[in-house]
Design a protein around this motif. Structure first.
Motif, PDB file in Angstrom:
ATOM      1  N   LYS A   4      -3.543   5.530 -12.319  1.00 44.96           N
ATOM      2  CA  LYS A   4      -3.637   4.549 -11.225  1.00 44.96           C
ATOM      3  C   LYS A   4      -2.391   3.661 -11.203  1.00 44.96           C
ATOM      4  CE  LYS A   4      -8.448   3.746 -10.082  1.00 44.96           C
ATOM      5  NZ  LYS A   4      -9.577   2.841 -10.131  1.00 44.96           N
ATOM      6  N   GLU A   5      -1.987   3.229 -12.386  1.00 40.20           N
ATOM      7  CA  GLU A   5      -0.804   2.381 -12.507  1.00 40.20           C
ATOM      8  C   GLU A   5       0.426   3.156 -12.014  1.00 40.20           C
ATOM      9  OE1 GLU A   5       1.767   0.336 -16.109  1.00 40.20           O
ATOM     10  OE2 GLU A   5      -0.172   1.215 -16.590  1.00 40.20           O
ATOM     11  N   ALA A   6       0.479   4.439 -12.389  1.00 36.82           N
ATOM     12  CA  ALA A   6       1.602   5.282 -11.976  1.00 36.82           C
ATOM     13  C   ALA A   6       1.625   5.450 -10.461  1.00 36.82           C
ATOM     14  CB  ALA A   6       1.495   6.655 -12.664  1.00 36.82           C
ATOM     15  N   LEU A   7       0.447   5.651  -9.882  1.00 38.75           N
ATOM     16  CA  LEU A   7       0.380   5.838  -8.430  1.00 38.75           C
ATOM     17  C   LEU A   7       0.842   4.571  -7.701  1.00 38.75           C
ATOM     18  CD1 LEU A   7      -0.322   7.550  -5.975  1.00 38.75           C
ATOM     19  CD2 LEU A   7      -2.706   6.846  -6.210  1.00 38.75           C
ATOM     20  N   VAL A   8       0.464   3.417  -8.211  1.00 40.35           N
ATOM     21  CA  VAL A   8       0.886   2.153  -7.592  1.00 40.35           C
ATOM     22  C   VAL A   8       2.420   2.059  -7.579  1.00 40.35           C
ATOM     23  CG1 VAL A   8       0.935  -0.365  -7.924  1.00 40.35           C
ATOM     24  CG2 VAL A   8      -1.238   0.873  -8.067  1.00 40.35           C
ATOM     25  N   ILE A   9       3.047   2.427  -8.683  1.00 41.89           N
ATOM     26  CA  ILE A   9       4.517   2.392  -8.747  1.00 41.89           C
ATOM     27  C   ILE A   9       5.111   3.354  -7.711  1.00 41.89           C
ATOM     28  CG2 ILE A   9       6.518   3.028 -10.178  1.00 41.89           C
ATOM     29  CD1 ILE A   9       5.027   1.901 -12.588  1.00 41.89           C
ATOM     30  N   LEU A  10       4.550   4.553  -7.639  1.00 38.62           N
ATOM     31  CA  LEU A  10       5.098   5.552  -6.712  1.00 38.62           C
ATOM     32  C   LEU A  10       4.904   5.137  -5.251  1.00 38.62           C
ATOM     33  CD1 LEU A  10       4.039   8.865  -8.512  1.00 38.62           C
ATOM     34  CD2 LEU A  10       6.305   7.811  -8.455  1.00 38.62           C
ATOM     35  N   ILE A  11       3.779   4.502  -4.971  1.00 38.51           N
ATOM     36  CA  ILE A  11       3.556   4.028  -3.593  1.00 38.51           C
ATOM     37  C   ILE A  11       4.579   2.940  -3.256  1.00 38.51           C
ATOM     38  CG2 ILE A  11       1.976   2.763  -2.066  1.00 38.51           C
ATOM     39  CD1 ILE A  11      -0.364   4.124  -3.589  1.00 38.51           C
ATOM     40  N   LYS A  12       4.716   1.968  -4.160  1.00 36.00           N
ATOM     41  CA  LYS A  12       5.629   0.856  -3.894  1.00 36.00           C
ATOM     42  C   LYS A  12       7.084   1.309  -3.834  1.00 36.00           C
ATOM     43  CE  LYS A  12       2.974  -3.026  -5.780  1.00 36.00           C
ATOM     44  NZ  LYS A  12       2.919  -4.040  -6.854  1.00 36.00           N
ATOM     45  N   ASN A  13       7.384   2.394  -4.511  1.00 40.38           N
ATOM     46  CA  ASN A  13       8.765   2.877  -4.572  1.00 40.38           C
ATOM     47  C   ASN A  13       9.079   3.913  -3.491  1.00 40.38           C
ATOM     48  OD1 ASN A  13      10.978   2.147  -6.279  1.00 40.38           O
ATOM     49  ND2 ASN A  13      11.132   4.301  -6.838  1.00 40.38           N
ATOM     50  N   SER A  14       8.081   4.222  -2.673  1.00 41.59           N
ATOM     51  CA  SER A  14       8.286   5.254  -1.648  1.00 41.59           C
ATOM     52  C   SER A  14       9.223   4.762  -0.547  1.00 41.59           C
ATOM     53  CB  SER A  14       6.935   5.647  -1.044  1.00 41.59           C
ATOM     54  OG  SER A  14       7.138   6.455   0.084  1.00 41.59           O
ATOM     55  N   ILE A  15      10.105   5.638  -0.134  1.00 38.89           N
ATOM     56  CA  ILE A  15      10.987   5.324   0.994  1.00 38.89           C
ATOM     57  C   ILE A  15      10.298   5.708   2.298  1.00 38.89           C
ATOM     58  CG2 ILE A  15      13.081   6.108   2.183  1.00 38.89           C
ATOM     59  CD1 ILE A  15      14.468   6.191  -0.495  1.00 38.89           C
ATOM     60  N   GLY A  18       6.098   3.154   5.078  1.00 40.06           N
ATOM     61  CA  GLY A  18       6.501   1.811   5.471  1.00 40.06           C
ATOM     62  C   GLY A  18       5.696   0.761   4.711  1.00 40.06           C
ATOM     63  N   GLU A  19       6.128  -0.495   4.824  1.00 41.92           N
ATOM     64  CA  GLU A  19       5.455  -1.547   4.052  1.00 41.92           C
ATOM     65  C   GLU A  19       3.977  -1.679   4.397  1.00 41.92           C
ATOM     66  OE1 GLU A  19       7.102  -5.553   3.541  1.00 41.92           O
ATOM     67  OE2 GLU A  19       9.071  -4.600   3.512  1.00 41.92           O
ATOM     68  N   ALA A  20       3.665  -1.621   5.688  1.00 43.01           N
ATOM     69  CA  ALA A  20       2.265  -1.779   6.106  1.00 43.01           C
ATOM     70  C   ALA A  20       1.419  -0.640   5.545  1.00 43.01           C
ATOM     71  CB  ALA A  20       2.192  -1.803   7.626  1.00 43.01           C
ATOM     72  N   THR A  21       1.976   0.578   5.591  1.00 46.41           N
ATOM     73  CA  THR A  21       1.237   1.739   5.075  1.00 46.41           C
ATOM     74  C   THR A  21       1.084   1.641   3.562  1.00 46.41           C
ATOM     75  OG1 THR A  21       2.276   3.015   6.834  1.00 46.41           O
ATOM     76  CG2 THR A  21       1.123   4.257   5.137  1.00 46.41           C
ATOM     77  N   GLN A  22       2.133   1.186   2.903  1.00 50.89           N
ATOM     78  CA  GLN A  22       2.056   1.017   1.444  1.00 50.89           C
ATOM     79  C   GLN A  22       0.913   0.068   1.093  1.00 50.89           C
ATOM     80  OE1 GLN A  22       5.764  -0.263  -0.250  1.00 50.89           O
ATOM     81  NE2 GLN A  22       6.861   1.578   0.352  1.00 50.89           N
ATOM     82  N   GLU A  23       0.835  -1.020   1.838  1.00 53.92           N
ATOM     83  CA  GLU A  23      -0.214  -2.007   1.555  1.00 53.92           C
ATOM     84  C   GLU A  23      -1.610  -1.407   1.742  1.00 53.92           C
ATOM     85  OE1 GLU A  23      -0.443  -6.222   3.300  1.00 53.92           O
ATOM     86  OE2 GLU A  23       1.653  -5.883   2.723  1.00 53.92           O
ATOM     87  N   LYS A  24      -1.762  -0.665   2.841  1.00 49.93           N
ATOM     88  CA  LYS A  24      -3.068  -0.045   3.100  1.00 49.93           C
ATOM     89  C   LYS A  24      -3.416   0.944   2.002  1.00 49.93           C
ATOM     90  CE  LYS A  24      -2.859  -0.220   8.135  1.00 49.93           C
ATOM     91  NZ  LYS A  24      -2.610   0.601   9.321  1.00 49.93           N
ATOM     92  N   LEU A  25      -2.426   1.729   1.622  1.00 46.29           N
ATOM     93  CA  LEU A  25      -2.665   2.749   0.592  1.00 46.29           C
ATOM     94  C   LEU A  25      -2.981   2.098  -0.760  1.00 46.29           C
ATOM     95  CD1 LEU A  25      -2.782   5.790   0.304  1.00 46.29           C
ATOM     96  CD2 LEU A  25      -0.331   5.839  -0.112  1.00 46.29           C
ATOM     97  N   LEU A  26      -2.291   1.009  -1.052  1.00 48.98           N
ATOM     98  CA  LEU A  26      -2.557   0.296  -2.318  1.00 48.98           C
ATOM     99  C   LEU A  26      -3.995  -0.219  -2.346  1.00 48.98           C
ATOM    100  CD1 LEU A  26       0.812  -1.659  -2.712  1.00 48.98           C
ATOM    101  CD2 LEU A  26      -0.024   0.155  -4.213  1.00 48.98           C
TER     102      LEU A  26
END
Lengths: 67, 192
Positions: A4-15, A18-26
């Motif tokens: 889970k921790e790893a996935l959070v890093i990968l989501i936040k580091n994704s190019i 977008g920011e809104a999608t990252q937030e929803k996914l988190l």
């Protein structure tokens, strides 16, 4: 590292995401099944690998846009 | 001062989109080459399951990136050839919402039409439907990308030139991460 921790890093580091999608996914991470975490993790790990391995090509495309 | 900051954020946001374009443009070239290769050789196809999966993920990432741009498309402009093909592929997929990573993307992109997300699902489970839908979608992704780019150019042109945005994009690309390389490497390893 915990998946889970790893996935959070990968989501936040994704190019790509977008920011809104990252937030929803988190916000969805805690509700994901182990299988879903694995699927998203593999997909976003692939993105990181791809961007790292193709950095020069991506930069070249940016340079081309500047012309 | 506040106005200057807002403009700056807007430019940064658009610059990130430019990076996304560059990534997608690079991404979509890979599966196309791979598909051409596997379609011409059955033995390669059977022995390259992992490579197939990787390329399916490349396509899936492309679709995710494209979904980020869908808001730029005007409603009613889906009469293009690409859109029609994508739409028909998407409509053929049954129970799309219950499979793969795209199960969650319906929540992530509530304003993106279901057919577009279902098309993503075709790619996500592409191993089951190769070759026609997968190869077709991969084949028209560049065209779809171009449509997005055309629209995006129109949107972007009022704010900054592509050259200015590309320059900012390079800065964003190199400064974006809040994580160390080791943290990212460890995170990737968790899924290997």
């Amino acid at each position: 590292m915990d998946k889970k921790e790893a996935l959070v890093i990968l989501i936040k580091n994704s190019i790509i995401l977008g920011e809104a999608t990252q937030e929803k996914l988190l916000n969805l991470v805690d509700k994901m099944t182990d299988e879903e975490i694995m699927e998203w993790g593999k997909l976003l790990a692939e993105e990181q690998d791809f961007v790292e391995e193709n950095k020069e090509e991506i930069l070249a495309k940016l340079e081309a846009m500047e012309e | 001062m506040q106005e200057a900051q807002e403009t700056n954020f807007e430019s940064r946001d658009q610059a990130e989109n430019i990076v996304r374009f560059a990534v997608v443009k690079t991404l979509i070239e890979k599966p196309k080459l791979f598909i051409d290769k596997i379609l011409s050789n059955e033995e390669i196809k059977d022995s390259m399951k992992e490579m197939t999966n990787i390329n399916i993920r490349f396509c899936a990432l492309s679709v995710l990136a494209l979904a980020e741009f869908i808001p730029f498309l005007e409603k009613g402009s889906d009469a293009t050839k690409s859109m029609k093909i994508l739409k028909s592929i998407g409509e053929k997929v049954k129970n799309a919402k219950d499979k793969g990573v795209f199960k969650k993307t319906f929540d992530l992109y509530p304003n993106v039409p279901n057919w577009a997300m279902k098309t993503g699902l075709v790619l996500d489970v592409g191993a089951d439907v190769l070759p026609p839908p997968f190869s077709t979608v991969a084949g028209i992704l560049p065209e779809l990308w171009q449509i997005m780019m055309d629209k995006y150019n129109l949107v972007a042109s009022g704010v900054k030139t592509i050259k200015e945005l590309a320059e900012i994009a390079k800065e964003v690309y190199f400064c974006k991460s809040e994580f160390t390389q080791k943290q990212v490497s460890d995170a990737k390893l968790a899924f290997k």
